[in-house]
Design a protein around this motif. Structure first.
Motif, PDB file in Angstrom:
ATOM      1  N   GLY A 171       0.812  -1.204   0.000  1.00 29.49           N
ATOM      2  CA  GLY A 171       0.000   0.000   0.000  1.00 29.49           C
ATOM      3  C   GLY A 171       0.843   1.250   0.000  1.00 29.49           C
ATOM      4  N   THR A 172       0.266   2.324  -0.534  1.00 29.16           N
ATOM      5  CA  THR A 172       0.926   3.627  -0.541  1.00 29.16           C
ATOM      6  C   THR A 172       0.273   4.492   0.533  1.00 29.16           C
ATOM      7  N   VAL A 173       1.054   4.911   1.521  1.00 26.61           N
ATOM      8  CA  VAL A 173       0.534   5.680   2.644  1.00 26.61           C
ATOM      9  C   VAL A 173       0.856   7.150   2.436  1.00 26.61           C
ATOM     10  N   ASP A 174       0.003   8.031   2.929  1.00 27.35           N
ATOM     11  CA  ASP A 174       0.192   9.465   2.703  1.00 27.35           C
ATOM     12  C   ASP A 174       0.970  10.134   3.834  1.00 27.35           C
ATOM     13  N   GLY A 175       1.923   9.439   4.421  1.00 25.19           N
ATOM     14  CA  GLY A 175       2.751  10.013   5.470  1.00 25.19           C
ATOM     15  C   GLY A 175       4.124   9.376   5.469  1.00 25.19           C
ATOM     16  N   PRO A 176       5.079   9.978   6.182  1.00 27.53           N
ATOM     17  CA  PRO A 176       6.446   9.433   6.207  1.00 27.53           C
ATOM     18  C   PRO A 176       6.556   8.165   7.044  1.00 27.53           C
ATOM     19  N   GLY A 177       7.575   7.384   6.768  1.00 28.05           N
ATOM     20  CA  GLY A 177       7.848   6.193   7.555  1.00 28.05           C
ATOM     21  C   GLY A 177       7.559   4.916   6.800  1.00 28.05           C
ATOM     22  N   PHE A 178       7.989   3.794   7.396  1.00 30.18           N
ATOM     23  CA  PHE A 178       7.761   2.464   6.854  1.00 30.18           C
ATOM     24  C   PHE A 178       6.832   1.737   7.825  1.00 30.18           C
ATOM     25  N   TYR A 179       5.676   1.261   7.323  1.00 34.03           N
ATOM     26  CA  TYR A 179       4.675   0.633   8.180  1.00 34.03           C
ATOM     27  C   TYR A 179       4.548  -0.833   7.812  1.00 34.03           C
ATOM     28  N   VAL A 180       4.860  -1.698   8.790  1.00 33.17           N
ATOM     29  CA  VAL A 180       4.798  -3.134   8.581  1.00 33.17           C
ATOM     30  C   VAL A 180       3.691  -3.714   9.450  1.00 33.17           C
ATOM     31  N   ALA A 181       3.421  -4.983   9.263  1.00 34.20           N
ATOM     32  CA  ALA A 181       2.398  -5.649  10.074  1.00 34.20           C
ATOM     33  C   ALA A 181       2.761  -5.570  11.553  1.00 34.20           C
ATOM     34  N   ASP A 182       1.757  -5.450  12.412  1.00 36.71           N
ATOM     35  CA  ASP A 182       2.002  -5.261  13.835  1.00 36.71           C
ATOM     36  C   ASP A 182       2.900  -6.331  14.450  1.00 36.71           C
ATOM     37  N   PRO A 183       2.676  -7.619  14.192  1.00 39.34           N
ATOM     38  CA  PRO A 183       3.570  -8.628  14.787  1.00 39.34           C
ATOM     39  C   PRO A 183       5.017  -8.467  14.330  1.00 39.34           C
ATOM     40  N   ALA A 184       5.223  -8.101  13.051  1.00 39.13           N
ATOM     41  CA  ALA A 184       6.589  -7.917  12.556  1.00 39.13           C
ATOM     42  C   ALA A 184       7.258  -6.730  13.236  1.00 39.13           C
ATOM     43  N   ALA A 185       6.505  -5.647  13.445  1.00 36.98           N
ATOM     44  CA  ALA A 185       7.066  -4.467  14.113  1.00 36.98           C
ATOM     45  C   ALA A 185       7.491  -4.789  15.536  1.00 36.98           C
ATOM     46  N   LEU A 186       6.685  -5.582  16.239  1.00 38.95           N
ATOM     47  CA  LEU A 186       7.016  -5.913  17.620  1.00 38.95           C
ATOM     48  C   LEU A 186       8.275  -6.773  17.710  1.00 38.95           C
ATOM     49  N   THR A 187       8.539  -7.598  16.709  1.00 36.06           N
ATOM     50  CA  THR A 187       9.746  -8.436  16.746  1.00 36.06           C
ATOM     51  C   THR A 187      10.999  -7.654  16.351  1.00 36.06           C
ATOM     52  N   MET A 188      10.842  -6.556  15.620  1.00 35.22           N
ATOM     53  CA  MET A 188      12.007  -5.766  15.193  1.00 35.22           C
ATOM     54  C   MET A 188      12.313  -4.609  16.128  1.00 35.22           C
ATOM     55  N   SER A 189      11.416  -4.278  17.031  1.00 31.43           N
ATOM     56  CA  SER A 189      11.619  -3.144  17.931  1.00 31.43           C
ATOM     57  C   SER A 189      12.084  -3.624  19.295  1.00 31.43           C
ATOM     58  N   SER A 190      12.637  -2.706  20.051  1.00 27.90           N
ATOM     59  CA  SER A 190      13.113  -3.006  21.409  1.00 27.90           C
ATOM     60  C   SER A 190      12.056  -2.589  22.409  1.00 27.90           C
ATOM     61  N   GLY A 191      10.931  -3.288  22.404  1.00 27.24           N
ATOM     62  CA  GLY A 191       9.842  -2.963  23.306  1.00 27.24           C
ATOM     63  C   GLY A 191       9.015  -1.802  22.790  1.00 27.24           C
ATOM     64  N   VAL A 192       8.074  -1.346  23.599  1.00 26.60           N
ATOM     65  CA  VAL A 192       7.162  -0.255  23.245  1.00 26.60           C
ATOM     66  C   VAL A 192       7.255   0.810  24.317  1.00 26.60           C
ATOM     67  N   ARG A 193       7.348   2.067  23.886  1.00 22.96           N
ATOM     68  CA  ARG A 193       7.429   3.165  24.855  1.00 22.96           C
ATOM     69  C   ARG A 193       6.276   4.151  24.735  1.00 22.96           C
ATOM     70  N   VAL A 194       5.459   4.048  23.689  1.00 21.03           N
ATOM     71  CA  VAL A 194       4.357   4.993  23.508  1.00 21.03           C
ATOM     72  C   VAL A 194       3.123   4.248  23.017  1.00 21.03           C
ATOM     73  N   ILE A 195       1.979   4.587  23.614  1.00 22.91           N
ATOM     74  CA  ILE A 195       0.674   4.145  23.131  1.00 22.91           C
ATOM     75  C   ILE A 195      -0.142   5.401  22.876  1.00 22.91           C
ATOM     76  N   GLY A 196      -0.661   5.536  21.659  1.00 23.81           N
ATOM     77  CA  GLY A 196      -1.423   6.729  21.297  1.00 23.81           C
ATOM     78  C   GLY A 196      -2.914   6.453  21.276  1.00 23.81           C
ATOM     79  N   LEU A 197      -3.701   7.459  21.680  1.00 28.60           N
ATOM     80  CA  LEU A 197      -5.151   7.337  21.681  1.00 28.60           C
ATOM     81  C   LEU A 197      -5.751   8.320  20.700  1.00 28.60           C
ATOM     82  N   THR A 198      -6.700   7.862  19.870  1.00 32.68           N
ATOM     83  CA  THR A 198      -7.507   8.764  19.067  1.00 32.68           C
ATOM     84  C   THR A 198      -8.874   8.840  19.737  1.00 32.68           C
ATOM     85  N   VAL A 199      -9.452  10.028  19.779  1.00 32.51           N
ATOM     86  CA  VAL A 199     -10.674  10.236  20.570  1.00 32.51           C
ATOM     87  C   VAL A 199     -11.725  10.935  19.733  1.00 32.51           C
ATOM     88  N   ASP A 200     -12.982  10.792  20.163  1.00 33.13           N
ATOM     89  CA  ASP A 200     -14.073  11.541  19.527  1.00 33.13           C
ATOM     90  C   ASP A 200     -14.810  12.395  20.548  1.00 33.13           C
TER      91      ASP A 200
END
Length: 776
Positions: A171-200
């Motif tokens: 897919g072509t995304v309209d923002g910077p960065g490389f976005y991979v499947a969530d399980p793949a990202a978790l195996t390539m990163s050194s843990g998680v330091r931020v969780i973001g919330l979208t609200v209405d």
């Protein structure tokens, strides 16, 4: 105040130097503070659509003094995200695991290496920045990616911490960065330091509810507090820019006071008859002081009003160059800062009043009869206060130089620089003492020529004028030689000294990347360390985050300092929290005496807990094997590359500070000579009536100006070279090796020539006007 206004209006030429100095000073401070206040931390763009963010808890500070945050494990982040997503008003809660990924084109890594460290993300986190697919589908497999600038179905070459990889663009995304499947990202990163919330709904209410859910497991930030999530690398860039701006403001303010004080002192000396008349008709010392303060206040207000728009208009033009040289992050813009303008105005007025203080006090103490009697005769240049201050700074500087051999090696360099600055200040204060003998020596060959005699005698009876011209030149030349000589001397030996510490002739180093991948390291024959961050706890003491590297065996090795801080010894068990948030317990196998990483553990253990870690370099023991993003070089070239990178910033700082000093010096010299030469018109008229031509008068005054510059150059150069000799001895003792003294004569010559040209121009203009008036 009315009298002061009329005095300034009718004698503005005598206040021109103060006006220009304050105007430029205010412009400098207004522009610098506007740039500084515009450079505030900003939340990363990838969180622009997430008004509430949750970050992992802080566990202290690192070696830069920045907060360190403990990562959540993948399981902890998943559980916490699910609980946050269930809150009222929350439309989504997405973890943002980040990892290193860099695009490879034609076998070469592209893009900014530092940005690449944070370019990899999980697909679910794209919504935190409001990014969406413009074509294609989200990635689902480990070798799939959504990225901007590539069509669905195409394949791209990338580098990750593991090594080169080929990914399929889904897919072509309209923002910077490389976005991979969530399980793949978790195996390539050194843990998680931020969780973001979208609200209405109401973000503040969501933040309050999120705090109840998170508790001590993290920190909830919303609104402007989100800016605290700015990456540490970006914050360091802003810090570097801030240091330059602070140095500019400090130096500019100091030199502005010096110029204003010099101008006011010379102006007061030239107005002795006028002040004497005021005293004779009943003006009290207090009234004389108030008049001088009021005159300076009028000039300062006018100058500040002229300098404010100059600084405000110049500041936005500097945004691009600051980003270009790496002193501000990409996307930085300058905004209007009313507080900076108001503060600069007040500071400009206060600087002017501080500068006139000494001249006002001196003028108010002179009795009326003495002022009238001394109107045509120059007063002594050395006052008791000047003798005291000059003698004290000279004695303190000499004491520091004499004590340097007995000081601890690590303190000698600092003491040498401090002694040099004290001696330069002493030379400026005591300059009138040595001007007479120095002038006699310099002008001895031309003492019998008519012009030479006039230059010699005219200078000897105007020591105050010569000292006023020589002092700024002395400080500038000494400052330039001292700083550039110090940097050049250290650079001349630092590379060789650091290279000697590398036990290898050839080094495999990163090439366009922030570090070496695991594949590049595995292909080599040699040794390397894989740095990571580990929180070490023993007996209730937490030592902090320390780099880890390779070690054989099942245990860990601590260095002596870390072991002492933990109060741990061989055989003790310590608790570890790794970069990925997981915990374990290990036994200390040994404590080593040599300096190095705080701890050493098996490389495979580091890689397991820190999948995003990159190797800094490999010390090769065999022939290098070609790898993407890596190149082989000699140990000396490897060290020199780091020095060159640091040297670019050092050179920039030097160029700005020396340029600023030379600019103010030129202003001080020009103002002194313009005022002094303009006041000598009766003298020029007498010379013309005695048969001297305009050209001869111009040669006499030009020679006097060059003589003053030469005196300042000799004094400043002598003090700087002598201080550099002591500094070199300190560096030799610190490095235990010979250190050649390096003086960048080219830079010094440029500064001296600039001062000479300004002095000649400032002398020639009033002389030519005066001689024309005399003939007319």
């Amino acid at each position: 105040m009315s009298l002061a206004w009329h005095m300034v209006r009718h004698r503005f030429g005598g206040f021109a130097g103060t006006f220009v100095a304050i105007a430029l000073g205010v412009a400098l401070v207004a522009g610098s503070t506007t740039i500084y206040l515009s450079s505030r931390p900003e939340a990363p763009e990838r969180y622009s659509a997430s008004p509430v963010l949750v970050r992992s808890p802080s566990v202290g500070k690192n070696s830069y003094g920045e907060p360190e945050y403990q990562s959540w494990t993948a399981a902890e982040a998943t559980r916490l995200s699910a609980r946050l997503a269930a809150l009222p008003g929350v439309t989504a809660a997405a973890a943002d695991p980040v990892f290193y990924v860099q695009r490879v084109v034609a076998g070469r890594p592209t893009g900014d290496p530092t940005d690449a460290l944070l370019d990899g993300h999980a697909w679910s986190s794209a919504r935190l920045g409001g990014y969406r697919l413009s074509a294609g589908t989200p990635p689902r497999r480990p070798d799939e990616v959504a990225v901007d600038g590539a069509a669905p179905g195409s394949r791209i070459e990338v580098l990750t911490a593991a090594g080169p990889a080929t990914w399929t663009v889904t897919g072509t995304v309209d923002g910077p960065g490389f976005y991979v499947a969530d399980p793949a990202a978790l195996t390539m990163s050194s843990g998680v330091r931020v969780i973001g919330l979208t609200v209405d709904g109401d973000a503040a209410q969501v933040a309050t509810a999120a705090r109840d859910v998170v508790g001590a497991a993290g920190e909830v930030v919303a609104g402007h507090d989100r800016n605290s999530l700015e990456p540490a690398a970006v914050t360091r860039v802003r810090w570097l820019g801030a240091q330059l701006l602070i140095a500019m403001v400090g130096l500019g303010g100091f030199v502005a006071v010096f110029v204003v004080a010099s101008t006011c002192a010379l102006s007061a000396a030239q107005r002795r008859r006028e002040i004497g008349l005021l005293r004779a008709v009943g003006a009290t010392p207090g009234q004389v002081r108030r008049l001088m303060y009021a005159e300076t206040l009028v000039v300062a207000v006018l100058a500040a009003l002229a300098g404010l728009p100059l600084g405000a208009l110049t500041a936005p033009l500097l945004a691009g160059p600051l980003v270009g040289v790496g002193l501000e992050p990409a996307g930085y813009t300058v905004t209007m800062q009313p507080l900076a303008l108001a503060g600069s105005f007040v500071l400009g007025v206060l600087v002017a009043l501080a500068g006139v203080g000494a001249a006002a006090r001196r003028s108010s103490r002179v009795p009326a009869l003495d002022a009238l009697r001394e109107a045509a005769v120059e007063r002594r240049a050395m006052t008791p206060l000047r003798w005291t201050a000059g003698g004290a700074t000279a004695a303190l500087g000499a004491f520091l130089l004499a004590k340097m051999p007995s000081m601890p090696v690590t303190d000698r360099s600092t003491a040498g620089l401090g002694a040099a600055m004290l001696l330069l200040t002493a030379a400026a204060l005591l300059a009138p003492v040595v001007i007479v003998p120095l002038v006699r020596v310099v002008t001895w060959p031309w003492r019998r020529a008519a012009i030479g005699m006039l230059v010699r005698e005219g200078t000897l009876v105007a020591v105050r004028r010569v000292a006023s011209t020589a002092a700024p030149v002395l400080l500038t030349v000494g400052f330039t030689v001292l700083l550039t000589g110090t940097v050049a001397t250290i650079d001349g030996v630092q590379g060789a000294a650091d290279a000697d510490k590398i036990p290898a002739a050839t080094v495999l180093a990163p090439d366009g990347t922030p570090g070496l991948t695991e594949a590049a390291v595995a292909a080599q024959t040699g040794t390397s360390q894989l740095p990571t961050r580990v929180l070490i706890t023993h007996g209730g003491t937490t030592a902090g985050y320390y780099a880890a590297g390779p070690a054989s065996g099942s245990g860990m090795v601590l260095d002596k300092a870390t072991a002492a801080e933990l109060r741990a010894s061989a055989g003790d068990g310590v608790d570890l929290r790794w970069a990925d948030g997981s915990t374990s317990r290990m036994v200390v196998r040994a404590v080593r005496a040599e300096a190095g990483p705080g701890m050493l553990v098996p490389r495979e253990l580091v890689r397991r807990h820190d999948p995003a870690a990159l190797t800094e370099a490999v010390l090769l023991s065999g022939s290098p094997v070609a790898a993407v993003g890596a190149r082989a070089m000699t140990a000396r070239d490897y060290v020199q590359a780091d020095l060159d990178e640091e040297g670019e910033l050092v050179d920039l700082f030097l160029a700005v500070l020396i340029g600023l000093t030379v600019g103010y010096t030129g202003l001080a010299v020009a103002n002194t000579l313009l005022m002094a030469t303009a006041a000598r018109r009766p003298e020029f008229r007498t010379l013309r009536l005695s048969g001297a031509s305009g050209g001869q008068i111009l040669r006499v005054t030009s020679a006097e100006a060059l003589l003053a510059v030469a005196v300042g150059t000799m004094l400043g150069g002598a003090v700087a070279v002598a201080s550099l000799g002591g500094f070199r001895a300190a560096v030799e003792a610190e490095l235990s090796r010979p250190v050649p003294l390096v003086i960048p004569w080219g830079t010094a010559a440029t500064v001296i020539a600039t001062c000479a040209v300004i002095a000649l121009a400032a002398t020639a203009l009033p002389v030519m006007r005066g001689t024309r008036a005399a003939t007319g």
